[in-house]
Design a protein around this motif. Structure first.
Motif, PDB file in Angstrom:
ATOM      1  N   SER A 284      -2.710  44.038 -40.702  1.00  0.00           N
ATOM      2  CA  SER A 284      -3.952  44.749 -40.401  1.00  0.00           C
ATOM      3  C   SER A 284      -4.264  44.741 -38.915  1.00  0.00           C
ATOM      4  O   SER A 284      -4.948  45.635 -38.411  1.00  0.00           O
ATOM      5  CB  SER A 284      -5.114  44.127 -41.182  1.00  0.00           C
ATOM      6  N   LEU A 285      -3.764  43.720 -38.200  1.00  0.00           N
ATOM      7  CA  LEU A 285      -4.080  43.611 -36.776  1.00  0.00           C
ATOM      8  C   LEU A 285      -3.183  44.476 -35.895  1.00  0.00           C
ATOM      9  O   LEU A 285      -3.515  44.722 -34.728  1.00  0.00           O
ATOM     10  CB  LEU A 285      -3.977  42.140 -36.326  1.00  0.00           C
ATOM     11  N   LYS A 286      -2.064  44.945 -36.433  1.00  0.00           N
ATOM     12  CA  LYS A 286      -1.134  45.716 -35.602  1.00  0.00           C
ATOM     13  C   LYS A 286      -1.764  46.965 -34.989  1.00  0.00           C
ATOM     14  O   LYS A 286      -1.546  47.250 -33.802  1.00  0.00           O
ATOM     15  CB  LYS A 286       0.098  46.097 -36.433  1.00  0.00           C
ATOM     16  N   PRO A 287      -2.554  47.749 -35.751  1.00  0.00           N
ATOM     17  CA  PRO A 287      -3.066  49.009 -35.161  1.00  0.00           C
ATOM     18  C   PRO A 287      -4.095  48.832 -34.053  1.00  0.00           C
ATOM     19  O   PRO A 287      -4.406  49.804 -33.364  1.00  0.00           O
ATOM     20  CB  PRO A 287      -3.707  49.715 -36.369  1.00  0.00           C
ATOM     21  N   ILE A 288      -4.669  47.621 -33.880  1.00  0.00           N
ATOM     22  CA  ILE A 288      -5.748  47.494 -32.898  1.00  0.00           C
ATOM     23  C   ILE A 288      -5.250  47.231 -31.490  1.00  0.00           C
ATOM     24  O   ILE A 288      -6.042  47.196 -30.540  1.00  0.00           O
ATOM     25  CB  ILE A 288      -6.770  46.409 -33.294  1.00  0.00           C
ATOM     26  N   GLY A 289      -3.932  47.029 -31.331  1.00  0.00           N
ATOM     27  CA  GLY A 289      -3.414  46.723 -30.002  1.00  0.00           C
ATOM     28  C   GLY A 289      -3.740  47.803 -28.980  1.00  0.00           C
ATOM     29  O   GLY A 289      -4.206  47.515 -27.873  1.00  0.00           O
ATOM     30  N   MET A 290      -3.514  49.073 -29.348  1.00  0.00           N
ATOM     31  CA  MET A 290      -3.780  50.171 -28.420  1.00  0.00           C
ATOM     32  C   MET A 290      -5.268  50.292 -28.130  1.00  0.00           C
ATOM     33  O   MET A 290      -5.664  50.605 -26.998  1.00  0.00           O
ATOM     34  CB  MET A 290      -3.234  51.485 -28.984  1.00  0.00           C
ATOM     35  N   ILE A 291      -6.101  50.039 -29.131  1.00  0.00           N
ATOM     36  CA  ILE A 291      -7.548  50.098 -28.910  1.00  0.00           C
ATOM     37  C   ILE A 291      -7.957  49.092 -27.839  1.00  0.00           C
ATOM     38  O   ILE A 291      -8.705  49.405 -26.906  1.00  0.00           O
ATOM     39  CB  ILE A 291      -8.303  49.819 -30.222  1.00  0.00           C
ATOM     40  N   LEU A 292      -7.464  47.866 -27.952  1.00  0.00           N
ATOM     41  CA  LEU A 292      -7.826  46.829 -26.985  1.00  0.00           C
ATOM     42  C   LEU A 292      -7.306  47.171 -25.593  1.00  0.00           C
ATOM     43  O   LEU A 292      -7.978  46.912 -24.585  1.00  0.00           O
ATOM     44  CB  LEU A 292      -7.279  45.477 -27.442  1.00  0.00           C
ATOM     45  N   LEU A 293      -6.110  47.751 -25.522  1.00  0.00           N
ATOM     46  CA  LEU A 293      -5.568  48.138 -24.215  1.00  0.00           C
ATOM     47  C   LEU A 293      -6.421  49.223 -23.568  1.00  0.00           C
ATOM     48  O   LEU A 293      -6.692  49.171 -22.358  1.00  0.00           O
ATOM     49  CB  LEU A 293      -4.124  48.617 -24.381  1.00  0.00           C
ATOM     50  N   VAL A 294      -6.837  50.210 -24.352  1.00  0.00           N
ATOM     51  CA  VAL A 294      -7.675  51.282 -23.811  1.00  0.00           C
ATOM     52  C   VAL A 294      -9.010  50.717 -23.320  1.00  0.00           C
ATOM     53  O   VAL A 294      -9.491  51.061 -22.235  1.00  0.00           O
ATOM     54  CB  VAL A 294      -7.902  52.380 -24.865  1.00  0.00           C
ATOM     55  N   VAL A 295      -9.621  49.848 -24.124  1.00  0.00           N
ATOM     56  CA  VAL A 295     -10.903  49.271 -23.735  1.00  0.00           C
ATOM     57  C   VAL A 295     -10.750  48.431 -22.474  1.00  0.00           C
ATOM     58  O   VAL A 295     -11.572  48.500 -21.556  1.00  0.00           O
ATOM     59  CB  VAL A 295     -11.485  48.427 -24.883  1.00  0.00           C
ATOM     60  N   GLY A 296      -9.690  47.625 -22.413  1.00  0.00           N
ATOM     61  CA  GLY A 296      -9.468  46.809 -21.222  1.00  0.00           C
ATOM     62  C   GLY A 296      -9.237  47.646 -19.983  1.00  0.00           C
ATOM     63  O   GLY A 296      -9.782  47.361 -18.903  1.00  0.00           O
ATOM     64  N   ALA A 297      -8.425  48.704 -20.117  1.00  0.00           N
ATOM     65  CA  ALA A 297      -8.171  49.585 -18.973  1.00  0.00           C
ATOM     66  C   ALA A 297      -9.438  50.319 -18.560  1.00  0.00           C
ATOM     67  O   ALA A 297      -9.691  50.534 -17.370  1.00  0.00           O
ATOM     68  CB  ALA A 297      -7.070  50.585 -19.322  1.00  0.00           C
ATOM     69  N   GLY A 298     -10.241  50.705 -19.540  1.00  0.00           N
ATOM     70  CA  GLY A 298     -11.516  51.357 -19.217  1.00  0.00           C
ATOM     71  C   GLY A 298     -12.452  50.419 -18.481  1.00  0.00           C
ATOM     72  O   GLY A 298     -13.181  50.826 -17.566  1.00  0.00           O
ATOM     73  N   SER A 299     -12.441  49.142 -18.866  1.00  0.00           N
ATOM     74  CA  SER A 299     -13.259  48.155 -18.167  1.00  0.00           C
ATOM     75  C   SER A 299     -12.782  47.964 -16.732  1.00  0.00           C
ATOM     76  O   SER A 299     -13.588  47.837 -15.802  1.00  0.00           O
ATOM     77  CB  SER A 299     -13.199  46.824 -18.924  1.00  0.00           C
ATOM     78  N   PHE A 300     -11.468  47.982 -16.526  1.00  0.00           N
ATOM     79  CA  PHE A 300     -10.913  47.907 -15.174  1.00  0.00           C
ATOM     80  C   PHE A 300     -11.343  49.113 -14.344  1.00  0.00           C
ATOM     81  O   PHE A 300     -11.743  48.985 -13.178  1.00  0.00           O
ATOM     82  CB  PHE A 300      -9.392  47.818 -15.239  1.00  0.00           C
ATOM     83  N   PHE A 301     -11.280  50.291 -14.941  1.00  0.00           N
ATOM     84  CA  PHE A 301     -11.706  51.508 -14.253  1.00  0.00           C
ATOM     85  C   PHE A 301     -13.175  51.405 -13.840  1.00  0.00           C
ATOM     86  O   PHE A 301     -13.552  51.753 -12.716  1.00  0.00           O
ATOM     87  CB  PHE A 301     -11.491  52.709 -15.171  1.00  0.00           C
ATOM     88  N   GLY A 302     -14.014  50.895 -14.741  1.00  0.00           N
ATOM     89  CA  GLY A 302     -15.421  50.705 -14.407  1.00  0.00           C
ATOM     90  C   GLY A 302     -15.623  49.693 -13.303  1.00  0.00           C
ATOM     91  O   GLY A 302     -16.485  49.862 -12.431  1.00  0.00           O
ATOM     92  N   ALA A 303     -14.823  48.619 -13.324  1.00  0.00           N
ATOM     93  CA  ALA A 303     -14.932  47.600 -12.271  1.00  0.00           C
ATOM     94  C   ALA A 303     -14.569  48.185 -10.906  1.00  0.00           C
ATOM     95  O   ALA A 303     -15.197  47.858  -9.892  1.00  0.00           O
ATOM     96  CB  ALA A 303     -14.016  46.419 -12.599  1.00  0.00           C
ATOM     97  N   VAL A 304     -13.569  49.067 -10.898  1.00  0.00           N
ATOM     98  CA  VAL A 304     -13.198  49.730  -9.638  1.00  0.00           C
ATOM     99  C   VAL A 304     -14.341  50.618  -9.144  1.00  0.00           C
ATOM    100  O   VAL A 304     -14.674  50.609  -7.945  1.00  0.00           O
ATOM    101  CB  VAL A 304     -11.906  50.552  -9.831  1.00  0.00           C
ATOM    102  N   LEU A 305     -14.947  51.372 -10.040  1.00  0.00           N
ATOM    103  CA  LEU A 305     -16.054  52.246  -9.643  1.00  0.00           C
ATOM    104  C   LEU A 305     -17.197  51.424  -9.043  1.00  0.00           C
ATOM    105  O   LEU A 305     -17.832  51.843  -8.061  1.00  0.00           O
ATOM    106  CB  LEU A 305     -16.556  53.050 -10.835  1.00  0.00           C
ATOM    107  N   ARG A 306     -17.457  50.259  -9.634  1.00  0.00           N
ATOM    108  CA  ARG A 306     -18.511  49.399  -9.078  1.00  0.00           C
ATOM    109  C   ARG A 306     -18.122  48.871  -7.703  1.00  0.00           C
ATOM    110  O   ARG A 306     -18.940  48.829  -6.787  1.00  0.00           O
ATOM    111  CB  ARG A 306     -18.797  48.243 -10.038  1.00  0.00           C
ATOM    112  N   ALA A 307     -16.863  48.451  -7.559  1.00  0.00           N
ATOM    113  CA  ALA A 307     -16.419  47.856  -6.295  1.00  0.00           C
ATOM    114  C   ALA A 307     -16.385  48.865  -5.161  1.00  0.00           C
ATOM    115  O   ALA A 307     -16.640  48.519  -4.004  1.00  0.00           O
ATOM    116  CB  ALA A 307     -15.034  47.229  -6.479  1.00  0.00           C
TER     117      ALA A 307
END
Length: 485
Positions: free
Chosen positions: A339-362
């Motif tokens: 059941s946990l296999k499909p969530i890997g891409m979701i977590l990667l997208v969320v993490g990358a989106g958080s990085f993108f937001g951190a860059v916008l703030r910086a």
């Protein structure tokens, strides 16, 4: 050249130009180049940082130390919050599916509401089951039950499918533990208890209008037959009146096989397991507000911490729906892993989106955009909805729309001094925008078309309009509640 670089990095107009270009490049990479969203978000985040003059050491760190870099803190700050919540929620949903709870719940509601109320029964099933189960898995599990209800009722498949789809979509968009609202809550720093409250307050009316009213209206005008091959040979399998019948053996998602259910669980048990984590999380929120500091409040806060609440719910589900019903520990372990296999891409997208937001703030892009919106007179709740809607329409992914929008508006929210209730409503607005007008660039559009035997034209007339109504009414409710909180 130096003057242009200075303008781009320090002038408000230059920073806004950089913001627009970054989103345009992001959409180009996702839509035209077909790059995975999480890779596109990293690439655009790095390019924006370099264009804005962020020092390399701040962006990626040094060979000796990188823990303070934007790359690591951008990913880590959000994943530490949402990964256990999404993971545990996924496991809970898989156990619910394995137990046959969806069949039992649907059968009971169909009996309760009768043939005329079957569409509403399917809608309620979507709402209740949609809390622990991802949207697409919910379709895989419930579609055969919709086929049976439509075949028995002798009416259009659309009439029964739309309320169920609205229920699944509403919970997926507005309520934890689903990835979108959890990610936005983590990025904007709001208590999940408040998000549950506001999600229900805004989501239930939106579901009633889009699923029940619109579903009833359009279901009488778009006639879609149920092909014979869509209907199971024994439609009452796993129902309470046919306890000896085995469930289907096919795997609806992630390779998870549906259980052989000789003793289906009761509706009360299924409902209790679904509602347990929500009650615990709400208990912590209420306890923090209503109780003085002390042991009682500490217990409520501990049990209501989302990770703890979902862990408790998963353990209860494993025992009551698994071990006690003859599912071995080894099988539960396999079920959990698959059941946990499909969530890997979701977590990667969320993490990358958080990085993108951190860059916008910086880079100061976020502050420049916040100042521009403030000067334009748009309230943050409206800006959040419009940005999220635009991103959704352009690239199709609700998760990308949510995490990108949250990263853009985070400076406005941080500087605004908003209460948890208000921030929760902002999250609802972001989530509402992220589901508007599902069309051909959205994977969910094609799942709906395939599973409910609709042409592209009919899917646009039914599902796309449903999602738009759900989005607009959910946002309207958020704006209305905003006036009184």
């Amino acid at each position: 050249m130096n003057a242009f670089v200075h303008w781009l990095q320090h002038d408000t107009a230059g920073l806004l130009t950089l913001a627009v270009l970054s989103v345009a490049v992001l959409l180009l990479l996702i839509i035209k180049v077909k790059l995975e969203p999480f890779i596109a978000l990293i690439v655009v985040g790095v390019l924006v940082a370099l264009a804005a003059g962020v020092p390399i050491a701040k962006l990626v760190g040094t060979p000796i130390k990188s823990s303070d870099s934007l790359l690591e803190t951008g990913f880590g700050s959000i994943l530490g919050h949402i990964a256990p919540i999404i993971g545990l929620g996924t496991v809970l949903g898989a156990i619910m599916e394995r137990s046959g709870g969806a069949d039992v719940l649907t059968t009971r509601l169909l009996k309760l509401f009768g043939p005329k109320g079957a569409p509403l029964a399917m809608g309620l099933t979507g709402v209740i089951l949609g809390i622990p189960v991802f949207f697409d898995i919910g379709i895989f599990v419930l579609a055969p039950l919709v086929y049976v209800a439509a075949k028995r009722g002798g009416r259009s498949l659309v009439l029964y499918a739309m309320p169920m789809l609205a229920g699944l979509s509403m919970t997926h968009a507005f309520l934890p533990p689903h990835p979108g609202p959890v990610a936005a809550a983590g990025l904007l720093g709001v208590d999940l208890g408040w998000l549950i409250i506001m999600g229900l307050v805004c989501g239930i009316p939106a579901w009633l209008v889009s699923g029940v009213w619109w579903g009833s209206y359009i279901g009488r005008r778009v006639l879609v037959d149920v092909p014979d091959e869509f209907v199971p040979a024994e439609p009452d399998s796993a129902g309470p009146d046919n306890p000896e019948k085995d469930g289907p053996d096919d795997a609806p998602a992630g390779g998870i096989a549906t259980a052989v259910r000789t003793r289906p669980p009761s509706v009360a048990l299924i409902s209790s397991v679904i509602l347990l984590p929500m009650v615990l999380i709400l208990g912590a929120t209420v306890g923090t507000v209503a109780l003085p500091a002390g042991p009682a409040q500490s217990v409520l806060v501990f049990l209501g911490t989302p990770t703890i609440a979902l862990t408790v719910a998963v353990l209860v589900a494993m025992y009551l729906l698994g071990v006690r019903r003859g599912i071995g520990v080894t099988e539960l372990g396999r079920l959990t892993g698959e059941s946990l296999k499909p969530i890997g891409m979701i977590l990667l997208v969320v993490g990358a989106g958080s990085f993108f937001g951190a860059v916008l703030r910086a880079t100061g892009v976020g502050e420049a955009l916040a100042g521009s919106m403030t000067a334009g007179g748009l309230p943050v709740i409206v800006s959040a909805y419009l940005i999220s809607s635009a991103l959704r329409l352009a690239q199709g992914s609700a998760t990308v729309a949510i995490v990108t929008t949250a990263g853009i508006i985070e400076p406005i929210v941080t500087a605004g001094g908003y209460s948890h209730a208000q921030i929760a409503l902002i999250v609802i607005s972001v989530s509402a925008g992220s589901i508007i007008a599902s069309h051909v660039n959205d994977g969910g559009f094609w799942i709906v078309a395939k599973y409910f035997n609709m042409s592209v034209k009919d899917t646009l007339k039914t599902w796309t309009v449903l999602e738009t109504i759900l989005s607009v009414v959910g946002f309207a409710m958020a704006v209305l509640v905003w006036q009184v909180v």
